[in-house]
Structures are given as C-alpha cells and as structure tokens.
Design a protein around this motif. Structure first.
Motif, PDB file in Angstrom:
ATOM      1  N   LEU A  80       7.152   0.361 -52.640  1.00 16.91           N
ATOM      2  CA  LEU A  80       7.022  -0.780 -51.739  1.00 16.91           C
ATOM      3  C   LEU A  80       5.898  -1.701 -52.207  1.00 16.91           C
ATOM      4  O   LEU A  80       6.057  -2.931 -52.206  1.00 16.91           O
ATOM      5  N   HIS A  81       4.777  -1.104 -52.634  1.00 19.11           N
ATOM      6  CA  HIS A  81       3.657  -1.898 -53.142  1.00 19.11           C
ATOM      7  C   HIS A  81       4.078  -2.695 -54.366  1.00 19.11           C
ATOM      8  O   HIS A  81       3.701  -3.857 -54.547  1.00 19.11           O
ATOM      9  N   ARG A  82       4.884  -2.078 -55.233  1.00 20.88           N
ATOM     10  CA  ARG A  82       5.344  -2.759 -56.451  1.00 20.88           C
ATOM     11  C   ARG A  82       6.188  -3.988 -56.121  1.00 20.88           C
ATOM     12  O   ARG A  82       6.132  -5.002 -56.834  1.00 20.88           O
ATOM     13  N   ARG A  83       6.950  -3.910 -55.017  1.00 26.45           N
ATOM     14  CA  ARG A  83       7.853  -5.009 -54.674  1.00 26.45           C
ATOM     15  C   ARG A  83       7.162  -6.150 -53.917  1.00 26.45           C
ATOM     16  O   ARG A  83       7.741  -7.221 -53.759  1.00 26.45           O
ATOM     17  N   VAL A  84       5.956  -5.911 -53.457  1.00 28.57           N
ATOM     18  CA  VAL A  84       5.234  -6.924 -52.682  1.00 28.57           C
ATOM     19  C   VAL A  84       4.059  -7.443 -53.503  1.00 28.57           C
ATOM     20  O   VAL A  84       3.306  -6.675 -54.098  1.00 28.57           O
ATOM     21  N   ASP A  85       3.886  -8.751 -53.533  1.00 24.30           N
ATOM     22  CA  ASP A  85       2.863  -9.369 -54.372  1.00 24.30           C
ATOM     23  C   ASP A  85       1.485  -9.319 -53.709  1.00 24.30           C
ATOM     24  O   ASP A  85       0.911 -10.342 -53.311  1.00 24.30           O
ATOM     25  N   VAL A  86       0.960  -8.092 -53.574  1.00 28.30           N
ATOM     26  CA  VAL A  86      -0.411  -7.888 -53.091  1.00 28.30           C
ATOM     27  C   VAL A  86      -1.055  -6.884 -54.051  1.00 28.30           C
ATOM     28  O   VAL A  86      -0.764  -5.683 -53.993  1.00 28.30           O
ATOM     29  N   ARG A  87      -1.911  -7.342 -54.940  1.00 27.23           N
ATOM     30  CA  ARG A  87      -2.438  -6.490 -55.990  1.00 27.23           C
ATOM     31  C   ARG A  87      -3.394  -5.425 -55.463  1.00 27.23           C
ATOM     32  O   ARG A  87      -3.383  -4.285 -55.916  1.00 27.23           O
ATOM     33  N   ASP A  88      -4.229  -5.793 -54.516  1.00 27.38           N
ATOM     34  CA  ASP A  88      -5.221  -4.864 -53.986  1.00 27.38           C
ATOM     35  C   ASP A  88      -4.527  -3.819 -53.128  1.00 27.38           C
ATOM     36  O   ASP A  88      -3.940  -4.124 -52.084  1.00 27.38           O
ATOM     37  N   SER A  89      -4.578  -2.571 -53.567  1.00 30.39           N
ATOM     38  CA  SER A  89      -3.894  -1.488 -52.863  1.00 30.39           C
ATOM     39  C   SER A  89      -4.444  -1.292 -51.453  1.00 30.39           C
ATOM     40  O   SER A  89      -3.685  -1.043 -50.512  1.00 30.39           O
ATOM     41  N   ALA A  90      -5.753  -1.411 -51.281  1.00 28.37           N
ATOM     42  CA  ALA A  90      -6.356  -1.218 -49.965  1.00 28.37           C
ATOM     43  C   ALA A  90      -5.912  -2.320 -49.005  1.00 28.37           C
ATOM     44  O   ALA A  90      -5.614  -2.074 -47.828  1.00 28.37           O
ATOM     45  N   LYS A  91      -5.862  -3.557 -49.494  1.00 21.16           N
ATOM     46  CA  LYS A  91      -5.420  -4.670 -48.648  1.00 21.16           C
ATOM     47  C   LYS A  91      -3.951  -4.510 -48.278  1.00 21.16           C
ATOM     48  O   LYS A  91      -3.545  -4.763 -47.137  1.00 21.16           O
ATOM     49  N   PHE A  92      -3.150  -4.082 -49.273  1.00 24.25           N
ATOM     50  CA  PHE A  92      -1.726  -3.864 -49.001  1.00 24.25           C
ATOM     51  C   PHE A  92      -1.554  -2.792 -47.932  1.00 24.25           C
ATOM     52  O   PHE A  92      -0.759  -2.937 -46.994  1.00 24.25           O
ATOM     53  N   ASN A  93      -2.315  -1.708 -48.048  1.00 23.29           N
ATOM     54  CA  ASN A  93      -2.230  -0.609 -47.081  1.00 23.29           C
ATOM     55  C   ASN A  93      -2.642  -1.074 -45.685  1.00 23.29           C
ATOM     56  O   ASN A  93      -2.054  -0.669 -44.674  1.00 23.29           O
ATOM     57  N   TYR A  94      -3.627  -1.971 -45.628  1.00 26.66           N
ATOM     58  CA  TYR A  94      -4.066  -2.507 -44.335  1.00 26.66           C
ATOM     59  C   TYR A  94      -2.933  -3.274 -43.665  1.00 26.66           C
ATOM     60  O   TYR A  94      -2.651  -3.070 -42.476  1.00 26.66           O
ATOM     61  N   HIS A  95      -2.282  -4.154 -44.417  1.00 27.17           N
ATOM     62  CA  HIS A  95      -1.186  -4.946 -43.849  1.00 27.17           C
ATOM     63  C   HIS A  95      -0.018  -4.059 -43.427  1.00 27.17           C
ATOM     64  O   HIS A  95       0.619  -4.288 -42.391  1.00 27.17           O
ATOM     65  N   LEU A  96       0.254  -3.030 -44.201  1.00 24.73           N
ATOM     66  CA  LEU A  96       1.344  -2.113 -43.871  1.00 24.73           C
ATOM     67  C   LEU A  96       1.053  -1.384 -42.562  1.00 24.73           C
ATOM     68  O   LEU A  96       1.937  -1.224 -41.707  1.00 24.73           O
ATOM     69  N   LYS A  97      -0.189  -0.969 -42.386  1.00 25.85           N
ATOM     70  CA  LYS A  97      -0.561  -0.270 -41.152  1.00 25.85           C
ATOM     71  C   LYS A  97      -0.421  -1.175 -39.927  1.00 25.85           C
ATOM     72  O   LYS A  97      -0.092  -0.703 -38.831  1.00 25.85           O
ATOM     73  N   GLN A  98      -0.678  -2.481 -40.101  1.00 26.13           N
ATOM     74  CA  GLN A  98      -0.559  -3.415 -38.974  1.00 26.13           C
ATOM     75  C   GLN A  98       0.882  -3.523 -38.477  1.00 26.13           C
ATOM     76  O   GLN A  98       1.126  -3.850 -37.311  1.00 26.13           O
ATOM     77  N   LEU A  99       1.825  -3.248 -39.352  1.00 29.74           N
ATOM     78  CA  LEU A  99       3.243  -3.364 -38.983  1.00 29.74           C
ATOM     79  C   LEU A  99       3.798  -2.096 -38.345  1.00 29.74           C
ATOM     80  O   LEU A  99       4.914  -2.095 -37.823  1.00 29.74           O
ATOM     81  N   ARG A 100       3.023  -1.018 -38.408  1.00 26.82           N
ATOM     82  CA  ARG A 100       3.457   0.239 -37.811  1.00 26.82           C
ATOM     83  C   ARG A 100       2.852   0.412 -36.425  1.00 26.82           C
ATOM     84  O   ARG A 100       1.717  -0.008 -36.197  1.00 26.82           O
ATOM     85  N   PRO A 101       3.572   0.998 -35.489  1.00 23.50           N
ATOM     86  CA  PRO A 101       4.948   1.529 -35.604  1.00 23.50           C
ATOM     87  C   PRO A 101       6.002   0.561 -35.085  1.00 23.50           C
ATOM     88  O   PRO A 101       7.172   0.885 -35.051  1.00 23.50           O
ATOM     89  N   ARG A 102       5.569  -0.664 -34.681  1.00 26.30           N
ATOM     90  CA  ARG A 102       6.501  -1.579 -34.015  1.00 26.30           C
ATOM     91  C   ARG A 102       7.612  -2.062 -34.942  1.00 26.30           C
ATOM     92  O   ARG A 102       8.782  -2.106 -34.562  1.00 26.30           O
ATOM     93  N   PHE A 103       7.242  -2.424 -36.176  1.00 23.38           N
ATOM     94  CA  PHE A 103       8.230  -3.012 -37.081  1.00 23.38           C
ATOM     95  C   PHE A 103       8.577  -2.122 -38.279  1.00 23.38           C
ATOM     96  O   PHE A 103       9.629  -2.295 -38.891  1.00 23.38           O
ATOM     97  N   VAL A 104       7.696  -1.213 -38.619  1.00 22.40           N
ATOM     98  CA  VAL A 104       7.916  -0.332 -39.776  1.00 22.40           C
ATOM     99  C   VAL A 104       7.653   1.112 -39.364  1.00 22.40           C
ATOM    100  O   VAL A 104       6.664   1.397 -38.672  1.00 22.40           O
TER     101      VAL A 104
END
Length: 295
Positions: A44-68
C-alpha cells in the motif's frame, strides 16, 4: 437542534475532517483500485506517493476504523470507505460535464414540431423545442451519465437512468445509500416543469429526494403494462420526453388533496386505462374502459 442530531452532526464533521488531506484520499484510491484484495502495509505504501513511512503510517491510522479496516491479509476499505472511493472516482464532487445543444428525435409535446434538441449543463439534462421554444424536459442528472458517452449514447443512458431511478425509489430503496425511502406528494413543483404536484421519495438515512411524475409511477403497474402490450403500444418504445404522462400532468386528475388521490389516464387503440394512486404513492385501483371514459 436536538442533542442526538447535534451529536450526529459532530460525528459527520469529524469523519469528513479526516479526508482533508490528499495523502489520505490517495490511500483510499489505492485500496479502491485493489478491487477488494487486501494490501499489505509495504504494498500500500508503494502505491501511494508518500515517501516518509512514518507520515504515511500516520495518515493510514487516521482512516481507521471508519474508512479502512486491517485484517490478517492487510488493509482494505470498509463499506463507508468503498462508498466514498466510488464517489471520488465517479467525480461526484469534482466532475463538470457539458454538452452543447444537439438534435434528437421526437415531437414537441406542445406544438408537435420535430425540431427537438438536447443539452447538458450544470448537472441538468434538458430537451427543448426549436420551433416554439418550449422546455419539454429539465432533469438533474449526475455527470457520470454524460462522461465518456457521445450525444446519442447520452440520450439512451438518460432514458434508462430515469426509468431505473423511478423503479428503485418505488421499491423503497434509496439510489445513493440503499436506505429506506418515505413516499409522499408535494405540490411545490418547480416552475420550470409542468405539474401541479409530484410524487417524491425521501431517504430517511441520507436525505436524498427522488422526484417523479405520477404517470411514470403509474406505468410501472403490471395492469398498465399489459394494457399497452395487448394493444401493441408499449411506451418503452418511445423516448421519455414523448410520453405526455411522464413529462406533464395533462392526463392527471387530482381527485382529492386531503387525503391525496390522483388518477392517471393512458390511451391506446381507442381505449383508456385509469390508474388511481393514494398519498403513499400506492396504486389502489386500475380500470380499463373501452373508448373514452366519461368525465
């Protein structure tokens, strides 16, 4: 505003605030493109243009559990996430489509001239007469009905979309969210169309309102379809805007308004089919009369 309504509003505001970032929308889009196949964090990280892994993980957590949702096999969209992703992909909130006026087949219901043209602008599909300047039809249509289609295909898509929308609402199902709809009658018809009253279906969940004519609603009844079929006069073979019962209330009689009782007339081969509907938009009676019925 009641306390429960205020809480619902705050919950909705909080949910949509989570989407105010391009990276989060990109995550939803990537999961949507996966077509239901869970994606591992690294993929999923590879498919999304967010290089910083920590920042990507932060955004992913914001979407859980309502949308992801996260399962044993990876991440995937929840039902709410799928609805949102489909809306974004379809351009529901961003797409702007426009079609310049183009000639279409059919006769004007006012003057009978065969000089009709259709157009699409500001999410409204219109049919007008080039002879008497009458607006035969003006209906709000989502841009996805127009996108990717040539004018001839748009006309066919609109015809099918209109009929299916009426059918779905009449069966008690909201076309947007699948919620329960409540039928009623309104006499606050827009001035651009030709009705004294209209049939409406309001979704009790998302608030979507589906509006249709009594003629379009009455034609669904098996007795009416049989009446036309037996006389080789199916209305389905005619464009939507050529059927007076669909686009005017010329053949509608308002028997009473409190309670509502409406009678629609269909004519074929010299005979008449009468359809009575009540305030709940239920057909309460059908009758076939040979020749024109008495007033």
């Amino acid at each position: 505003m009641a306390a429960d309504d205020l809480d619902d509003t705050r919950d909705a505001a909080a949910a949509f605030s989570l989407l105010g970032d391009a990276s989060r929308l990109a995550i939803l889009d990537a999961l949507h493109e996966a077509r239901g196949t869970p994606l591992a964090f690294a993929e999923l990280h590879r498919r999304v243009d967010v290089r910083d892994s920590a920042k990507f993980n932060y955004h992913l957590k914001q979407l859980r559990p309502r949308f992801v949702a996260k399962g044993d096999d990876g991440y995937e969209l929840t039902a709410a996430g799928r609805r949102l992703a489909r809306a974004v992909t379809a351009g529901t909130y961003t797409d702007e489509q426009r079609l310049e006026p183009f000639d279409i087949d059919g006769e004007c219901i006012d003057c009978g001239a065969e000089v009709l043209s259709a157009a699409y602008e500001d999410e409204r599909f219109t049919v007008t007469c080039g002879d008497c300047d009458a607006t035969v039809l003006a209906v709000r249509v989502p841009p996805t009905v127009v996108r990717g289609r040539d004018p001839e295909q748009v006309v066919d898509a609109f015809d099918r979309w209109s009929r299916l929308g009426t059918e779905q609402a009449a069966q008690g199902l909201c076309a947007d969210c699948g919620g329960v709809v409540e039928p009623s009658v309104t006499d606050e018809a827009p001035g651009s169309i030709r009705y004294d009253a209209l049939a409406v279906f309001d979704c009790t969940v998302c608030g979507r309102r589906t509006t249709t004519s009594f003629g379009a609603l009455a034609y669904r009844h098996p007795a009416v379809e049989r009446f036309h079929r037996d006389r080789d006069a199916s209305l389905r073979d005619r464009p939507y805007w050529e059927v007076n019962q669909y686009v005017t209330d010329e053949h509608v009689e308002y028997v009473s308004r409190d309670p509502w009782r409406v009678r629609v007339r269909f004519h074929a081969d010299g005979d008449t089919c009468l359809v009575s509907l009540d305030g709940d938009l239920e057909v309460v009676r059908t009758e076939v009369v040979e020749g024109e019925p008495e007033e």
